[in-house]
Structures are given as structure tokens and as C-alpha cells.
Enzyme design. Sequence first.
Site, PDB file in Angstrom:
ATOM      1  N   HIS A   1      55.311  12.710  84.410  1.00 29.89           N
ATOM      2  CA  HIS A   1      54.259  11.689  84.254  1.00 29.89           C
ATOM      3  C   HIS A   1      53.414  11.955  82.990  1.00 29.89           C
ATOM      4  O   HIS A   1      52.205  12.182  83.076  1.00 29.89           O
ATOM      5  CB  HIS A   1      53.376  11.625  85.512  1.00 29.89           C
ATOM      6  CG  HIS A   1      52.728  10.274  85.684  1.00 29.89           C
ATOM      7  ND1 HIS A   1      52.544   9.663  86.906  1.00 29.89           N
ATOM      8  CD2 HIS A   1      52.221   9.410  84.767  1.00 29.89           C
ATOM      9  CE1 HIS A   1      51.950   8.505  86.729  1.00 29.89           C
ATOM     10  NE2 HIS A   1      51.744   8.331  85.431  1.00 29.89           N
TER      11      HIS A   1
ATOM     12  N   ARG B   1      55.140   3.275  87.880  1.00 32.71           N
ATOM     13  CA  ARG B   1      54.831   4.005  89.106  1.00 32.71           C
ATOM     14  C   ARG B   1      56.126   4.155  89.904  1.00 32.71           C
ATOM     15  O   ARG B   1      56.918   3.209  90.012  1.00 32.71           O
ATOM     16  CB  ARG B   1      53.806   3.244  89.971  1.00 32.71           C
ATOM     17  CG  ARG B   1      52.391   3.254  89.446  1.00 32.71           C
ATOM     18  CD  ARG B   1      51.746   4.648  89.508  1.00 32.71           C
ATOM     19  NE  ARG B   1      50.366   4.648  89.026  1.00 32.71           N
ATOM     20  CZ  ARG B   1      49.996   4.875  87.763  1.00 32.71           C
ATOM     21  NH1 ARG B   1      50.907   5.105  86.833  1.00 32.71           N
ATOM     22  NH2 ARG B   1      48.718   4.887  87.432  1.00 32.71           N
TER      23      ARG B   1
ATOM     24  N   GLU C   1      55.012  12.638  93.560  1.00 35.22           N
ATOM     25  CA  GLU C   1      54.803  13.457  92.364  1.00 35.22           C
ATOM     26  C   GLU C   1      53.957  14.653  92.766  1.00 35.22           C
ATOM     27  O   GLU C   1      52.952  14.442  93.451  1.00 35.22           O
ATOM     28  CB  GLU C   1      54.083  12.652  91.271  1.00 35.22           C
ATOM     29  CG  GLU C   1      55.001  11.661  90.633  1.00 35.22           C
ATOM     30  CD  GLU C   1      54.316  10.767  89.605  1.00 35.22           C
ATOM     31  OE1 GLU C   1      53.168  11.045  89.224  1.00 35.22           O
ATOM     32  OE2 GLU C   1      54.945   9.783  89.196  1.00 35.22           O
TER      33      GLU C   1
ATOM     34  N   ILE D   1      51.589  -2.738  77.451  1.00 32.82           N
ATOM     35  CA  ILE D   1      52.574  -1.705  77.103  1.00 32.82           C
ATOM     36  C   ILE D   1      53.965  -2.331  76.983  1.00 32.82           C
ATOM     37  O   ILE D   1      54.707  -2.055  76.038  1.00 32.82           O
ATOM     38  CB  ILE D   1      52.563  -0.555  78.133  1.00 32.82           C
ATOM     39  CG1 ILE D   1      51.151   0.026  78.253  1.00 32.82           C
ATOM     40  CG2 ILE D   1      53.556   0.543  77.743  1.00 32.82           C
ATOM     41  CD1 ILE D   1      50.967   1.023  79.390  1.00 32.82           C
TER      42      ILE D   1
ATOM     43  N   GLY E   1      53.332   9.800  80.257  1.00 33.63           N
ATOM     44  CA  GLY E   1      53.261   8.576  79.445  1.00 33.63           C
ATOM     45  C   GLY E   1      52.106   8.582  78.456  1.00 33.63           C
ATOM     46  O   GLY E   1      52.278   8.275  77.281  1.00 33.63           O
TER      47      GLY E   1
HETATM   48  C1  GLV Z   1      49.223   6.479  83.898  1.00 37.40           C
HETATM   49  O1  GLV Z   1      50.166   6.411  84.626  1.00 37.40           O
HETATM   50  C2  GLV Z   1      48.189   5.505  83.873  1.00 37.40           C
HETATM   51  O2  GLV Z   1      48.132   4.638  84.763  1.00 37.40           O
HETATM   52  O3  GLV Z   1      47.370   5.559  82.950  1.00 37.40           O
END
Ligand code: GLV
Length: 314
Positions: A280, A232, A261, A151, A282
Site C-alpha cells: 500500500h 482498495r 492488510e 488519479i 501508492g
Molecule cells: C491511500 O490509499 C489513500 O486513500 O490515500
Amino acid sequence: MKKVVSTRQLPYSNQPFQLETLEFGRAPTHSEILNTAKEAWALVTTLEDKINQELLKELPNLKAIAQFAVGTNNIDLDYCRAHNIIVTNTPDVLTEATAELTFALMLNCARQIHRAAPDVSTGKWIGWEPMGHLGIALKNKKLGIVGAGRIGQRIAEMARGAFDMQILYHNRKAHLDFEKKNQATLLSLHELLKESDVIVLMTPLTPETRSLINQKELLLMKKDAILINTSRGEIMNQEDLIDVLKKDHLFAVGLDVTTPEPLPQNSPLNSIERVLITPHIGSATREARAQMAQLCFDNLERIAKDLKPLTPVS
Ligand code: GLV
């Protein structure tokens, strides 16, 4: 037919198992998992499920865990290794979605969209102002990526392609191809924090990265730096972040992850205007979530046939 228990409702996926889904609309408790999964051959889990020894000891038939996420810090991997429980995750299929969200936070933080937009709907905006709502340009700025995995590397490509940003990165090991392709420079963590205009935390949570960013590290960042965390919450000491923000350090902060969270509503972070927090999300695109579900079941199908799963967690 092998029994698979999914702790959450997933986007539809073709799968050949006797699938039971826990439909609480939230992460189930241990006893809720045990009530259904006692005899399960496999679990499909999310990052909110605490898959620890206590639980695993109560699941004698368990042979596989398909984590519907890339991070696996909620699973006792040592226990799984010692007891031959295969763990898989969902890398790659969520790279694009998470990189895009990271970019959305970067752009929002740079232009403070979340503060400007309500001025229109509340009537506070009375007209165009030469000095109003001033943000910071991303073009040609230095982007520091802490954790240049899949990523992190994709974010670098986007930043170069869209904004000609200069890429700095900090990683356990050097990625020479990545450096060459993106003219990226490997730096120590502290050098990177000092040099960067925008910092993105993109490292997995491990014993080494827990609390990697404390007061000292935050104060090394430029006073006008933008800080983004889409990995995280536990990577950063949140109390220290609140302290430095109150001292007017950092231009803006974008967080897709917090500790805990969900973040309690009365957290001071919620009332600092230059902080934008998302829940959260993403990997939360329709495309990524569907592919994540498919990959979980593709992995389980292979394990059921004694084949190596596509994306085992090493
Ligand atoms: C999301 O936070 C993941 O680890 O896929």
C-alpha cells in the site's frame, strides 16, 4: 490552544496546534486513541484507523478529522455529518504519486521484472535467450480504467503520452472533457473488462463498489490481461482472484492493496509468481507525503478559524 491528536508520526509540518502524536509505530487501538484524545478538538487519522461510532461517541469535543489519505472508508461519515464533525482528506497532492505507482506496477507486470531480476542475483540466468523472460508490450494496447476520478484520469494521460494506449473507462458519470482530451471511450463495466488488455481498478470503496469484481468479472477479462489494483482490496473478491489465477487466467496481476492488510504471509497470492504485491505505497513519495501532512494541518487551521476547509469530504 486547540488540542489535535495525530494517530501516527507524520512528515514534519508547520502547525499552530497543541499537537500530540501517538508513537506506537502502528495503528493505535481504540483505547490507545482514547487515552490521549478524550479532550481532543481534532484528530489526524490514517486509513488504518477505524473511526467508527463507538470511538466517536467517546470524543465529545471532537470537531474535525483530517484524514491523511484520499480514501475515507475507515470513517463513519454519516455519524460525523449528523454530529457536525468536519472531515477532510488529501486529494490532488497524491494524484501524481499514485498514478506513478500504478504505472510502475503496469510496467512491472507487463515485463515481469520481479521474476526476471532474481535470476541474476541467484545465478539462475546463464545468458541471453531469444525466448527468455518474454513480457507483453504496452504500446497501442487498450487500457481500461475502472473509476476515472483524478488519479484514473492522470493514469490515462500518462498511458497515452508514454505508450499511445487507447483509453476505455467505466465511471458513474461521463467526463466529457476527459473523453475529448484523451480520446477515451465510456463503457459498461462488463464491456470494459472484455475489451481491455490492461485493467486498472481506481474506484473508491463505497457500498456500491465493494466486491465489484468477482469470478464472473474476472473471467470476462482476456486470458492474457494485466490487472492492477491501487485503490482498495475490498473492491475485488480476493478468493475469486486466487481461483482464476490458479486456472491460468490473466497474464499478471499487480496489487498495492489487499484484504486484509497486511496480507498474511501464507496467503496463496504470495506464491503465485505472476502476482506482484506492494505494501500500500501508492502515495508513498517524500513529496506527496509531505504535502499530505501540510494539507491536513492547513485544513484544520481553516476549520479553527471558521473557514471552509480546502478539501472537505462531501
Ligand atoms: C491511500 O490509499 C489513500 O486513500 O490515500
